[in-house]
Design a protein around this motif. Structure first.
Motif, PDB file in Angstrom:
ATOM      1  N   LEU A  61       0.834  -1.210   0.000  1.00 17.98           N
ATOM      2  CA  LEU A  61       0.000   0.000   0.000  1.00 17.98           C
ATOM      3  C   LEU A  61       0.863   1.251   0.000  1.00 17.98           C
ATOM      4  O   LEU A  61       0.592   2.199  -0.750  1.00 17.98           O
ATOM      5  CB  LEU A  61      -0.935  -0.021   1.216  1.00 17.98           C
ATOM      6  N   TYR A  62       1.910   1.266   0.817  1.00 12.54           N
ATOM      7  CA  TYR A  62       2.740   2.461   0.936  1.00 12.54           C
ATOM      8  C   TYR A  62       3.563   2.740  -0.325  1.00 12.54           C
ATOM      9  O   TYR A  62       4.103   3.835  -0.475  1.00 12.54           O
ATOM     10  CB  TYR A  62       3.667   2.334   2.150  1.00 12.54           C
ATOM     11  N   GLN A  63       3.650   1.776  -1.223  1.00 15.92           N
ATOM     12  CA  GLN A  63       4.291   2.044  -2.506  1.00 15.92           C
ATOM     13  C   GLN A  63       3.475   3.029  -3.340  1.00 15.92           C
ATOM     14  O   GLN A  63       4.013   3.713  -4.212  1.00 15.92           O
ATOM     15  CB  GLN A  63       4.465   0.739  -3.288  1.00 15.92           C
ATOM     16  N   PHE A  64       2.165   3.115  -3.054  1.00 16.66           N
ATOM     17  CA  PHE A  64       1.271   3.947  -3.857  1.00 16.66           C
ATOM     18  C   PHE A  64       0.696   5.129  -3.078  1.00 16.66           C
ATOM     19  O   PHE A  64       0.418   6.175  -3.675  1.00 16.66           O
ATOM     20  CB  PHE A  64       0.118   3.090  -4.401  1.00 16.66           C
ATOM     21  N   PHE A  65       0.507   4.979  -1.777  1.00 19.11           N
ATOM     22  CA  PHE A  65      -0.082   6.041  -0.968  1.00 19.11           C
ATOM     23  C   PHE A  65       0.692   6.186   0.341  1.00 19.11           C
ATOM     24  O   PHE A  65       0.916   5.185   1.035  1.00 19.11           O
ATOM     25  CB  PHE A  65      -1.545   5.728  -0.654  1.00 19.11           C
ATOM     26  N   PRO A  66       1.074   7.414   0.700  1.00 20.53           N
ATOM     27  CA  PRO A  66       1.862   7.581   1.923  1.00 20.53           C
ATOM     28  C   PRO A  66       1.046   7.464   3.202  1.00 20.53           C
ATOM     29  O   PRO A  66       1.590   7.174   4.265  1.00 20.53           O
ATOM     30  CB  PRO A  66       2.426   9.001   1.777  1.00 20.53           C
ATOM     31  N   ASN A  67      -0.283   7.687   3.109  1.00 21.10           N
ATOM     32  CA  ASN A  67      -1.112   7.655   4.312  1.00 21.10           C
ATOM     33  C   ASN A  67      -2.585   7.541   3.922  1.00 21.10           C
ATOM     34  O   ASN A  67      -2.935   7.550   2.732  1.00 21.10           O
ATOM     35  CB  ASN A  67      -0.875   8.911   5.170  1.00 21.10           C
ATOM     36  N   LYS A  68      -3.426   7.464   4.944  1.00 24.65           N
ATOM     37  CA  LYS A  68      -4.872   7.327   4.717  1.00 24.65           C
ATOM     38  C   LYS A  68      -5.445   8.566   4.046  1.00 24.65           C
ATOM     39  O   LYS A  68      -6.358   8.463   3.202  1.00 24.65           O
ATOM     40  CB  LYS A  68      -5.568   7.078   6.059  1.00 24.65           C
ATOM     41  N   GLU A  69      -4.954   9.734   4.392  1.00 27.22           N
ATOM     42  CA  GLU A  69      -5.468  10.968   3.810  1.00 27.22           C
ATOM     43  C   GLU A  69      -5.269  10.983   2.293  1.00 27.22           C
ATOM     44  O   GLU A  69      -6.159  11.383   1.535  1.00 27.22           O
ATOM     45  CB  GLU A  69      -4.783  12.180   4.426  1.00 27.22           C
ATOM     46  N   ALA A  70      -4.099  10.538   1.840  1.00 35.38           N
ATOM     47  CA  ALA A  70      -3.829  10.501   0.400  1.00 35.38           C
ATOM     48  C   ALA A  70      -4.791   9.558  -0.307  1.00 35.38           C
ATOM     49  O   ALA A  70      -5.236   9.835  -1.436  1.00 35.38           O
ATOM     50  CB  ALA A  70      -2.388  10.076   0.153  1.00 35.38           C
ATOM     51  N   ILE A  71      -5.114   8.449   0.330  1.00 36.68           N
ATOM     52  CA  ILE A  71      -6.080   7.516  -0.259  1.00 36.68           C
ATOM     53  C   ILE A  71      -7.448   8.181  -0.364  1.00 36.68           C
ATOM     54  O   ILE A  71      -8.128   8.083  -1.389  1.00 36.68           O
ATOM     55  CB  ILE A  71      -6.174   6.229   0.592  1.00 36.68           C
ATOM     56  N   ALA A  72      -7.867   8.868   0.700  1.00 38.11           N
ATOM     57  CA  ALA A  72      -9.172   9.531   0.704  1.00 38.11           C
ATOM     58  C   ALA A  72      -9.244  10.615  -0.366  1.00 38.11           C
ATOM     59  O   ALA A  72     -10.272  10.762  -1.036  1.00 38.11           O
ATOM     60  CB  ALA A  72      -9.445  10.125   2.080  1.00 38.11           C
ATOM     61  N   VAL A  73      -8.164  11.355  -0.542  1.00 34.54           N
ATOM     62  CA  VAL A  73      -8.145  12.411  -1.554  1.00 34.54           C
ATOM     63  C   VAL A  73      -8.268  11.807  -2.948  1.00 34.54           C
ATOM     64  O   VAL A  73      -9.032  12.297  -3.787  1.00 34.54           O
ATOM     65  CB  VAL A  73      -6.873  13.261  -1.433  1.00 34.54           C
TER      66      VAL A  73
END
Length: 213
Positions: A61-73
């Protein structure tokens, strides 16, 4: 020379395959995030729970998104893009030529269907602690939709003062949002009945205003 050409072709093909795999992985993670957000809410979700839902490791997951906020955005951007397309299809010139009852069907049905098919939309657009970028984009879209409703009403009621048009548009929006909450919260067998009630309320409100136009 032929070998060099083949090597070049191979070198360009591999990045394309990697890019396609990456896009599929992002789509997989966004779908998992949507499921988790609907189950636990945004605040209760974590990157670990999203990775688990997607069937991947947190490291992946962290290869694509640094955190939950980035996923939500990212998820919010995808959902808002679909919502823009949906309401654009709902407010077509052809629909605006229909009688009021048919107009309500043509406009409301795709909007309601979108919310059924994308339950994470309501969670991300209206839930607490949502990233500011998502709420700002949603507020801007909400404002543009409200303006569109005002334009439609002004076309039907050209002699009506602008403040009255704005008040009617805000009322229609508030009734739609409240009705949408009832529809989504209803048992599946009751959803059609609540949809019918929402349309009836809006018809009875709007018909005295625009029914003769």
């Amino acid at each position: 020379m032929p070998e060099a050409k083949n090597g070049s072709e191979s070198g360009t093909a591999k990045p394309r395959r990697r890019q396609a795999r990456g896009e599929r992985r992002i789509a997989q993670l966004l779908e998992a995030a949507a499921n988790v957000f609907c189950t636990t809410g945004y605040s209760g979700a974590s990157t670990n729970s999203i990775a688990r839902e997607a069937g991947v490791s947190p490291g992946t997951l962290y290869q694509f998104f640094p955190n939950k906020e980035a996923i939500a955005v990212e998820l919010g951007d995808h959902l808002l893009t679909r919502w823009r397309a949906t309401y654009g299809q709902a407010f077509t010139p052809a629909h605006l030529e229909l009688p009021l009852d048919q107009l309500l069907d043509a406009v409301l049905d795709p909007l309601i269907q979108f919310n059924f098919e994308n339950p994470a939309f309501g969670v991300l657009m209206h839930g607490p602690d949502i990233p500011g970028q998502v709420t700002r984009e949603h507020d801007a879209l909400h404002s543009s939709m409200l303006t569109r409703v005002e334009e439609v009403l002004a076309g039907y009621l050209p002699a009506t003062p602008e403040p009255d048009i704005t008040r009617v548009a805000h009322t229609v929006f508030a009734v739609f949002k409240a009705g949408m909450d009832l529809i989504l919260a209803a048992e599946p067998a009751e959803r059609d009945a609540y949809t019918t009630e929402l349309k009836a309320v809006l018809f009875r409100y709007l018909d005295p205003l625009v029914g003769d136009c």
